[in-house]
Design an enzyme around this catalytic site. Sequence first.
Site, PDB file in Angstrom:
ATOM      1  N   CYS A 264     -10.760  -2.282 160.619  1.00 22.38           N
ATOM      2  CA  CYS A 264      -9.420  -2.591 160.097  1.00 22.38           C
ATOM      3  C   CYS A 264      -8.312  -1.970 160.954  1.00 22.38           C
ATOM      4  O   CYS A 264      -8.234  -0.744 161.088  1.00 22.38           O
ATOM      5  CB  CYS A 264      -9.356  -2.065 158.657  1.00 22.38           C
TER       6      CYS A 264
ATOM      7  N   CYS B 103      -5.934   0.346 159.070  1.00 26.57           N
ATOM      8  CA  CYS B 103      -6.655   1.596 158.755  1.00 26.57           C
ATOM      9  C   CYS B 103      -6.646   2.530 159.952  1.00 26.57           C
ATOM     10  O   CYS B 103      -6.451   3.741 159.813  1.00 26.57           O
ATOM     11  CB  CYS B 103      -8.099   1.308 158.349  1.00 26.57           C
TER      12      CYS B 103
END
Length: 157
Positions: free
Chosen positions: A79, A82
């Site tokens: 991600c 993230c």
Amino acid sequence: MKKVLLAAALLLAAMGTATAETKQDNTQRNNTKKENTMKTIHLTKADFLKKVADYEKNPQEWKYLGDKPALIDFYATWCGPCKALSPVLEELAAEYGDQIYIYKVDTGEEQELAAVFGIRSVPSLLFIPREGQPQMALGAMPKGALKEHIDRILLSK
């Protein structure tokens, strides 16, 4: 002879001052290092059950087990947001020091934890105050917004 003794005394005095200054510099450097030693903590399911909440023993009731408020980052290694959030969380861990825990849960590795909390998108952030119910926030936040949430939800400022 007196000149030699005087020169030796001055040399010893100068060495003592230099040694004291070096010790003071080292102490300051060590103190600076201590201030920034707090880091995020990766959690497995077993860690979660011991440190955060044992949802297996108490599935109907939330009971936080920690001794200070916590922020849990549910993330995935693939991600992008993230990955962008990760260094910000490390900075916050250092800034807040021992006031809060900042945990990280890899949803790819800990699928059961992700399912228990209904994580469908990452990053998802779970703010856990010492008392009361946790609050979930979805998506990456800028550092300022994270600090506001930590201060308001976790530290009641």
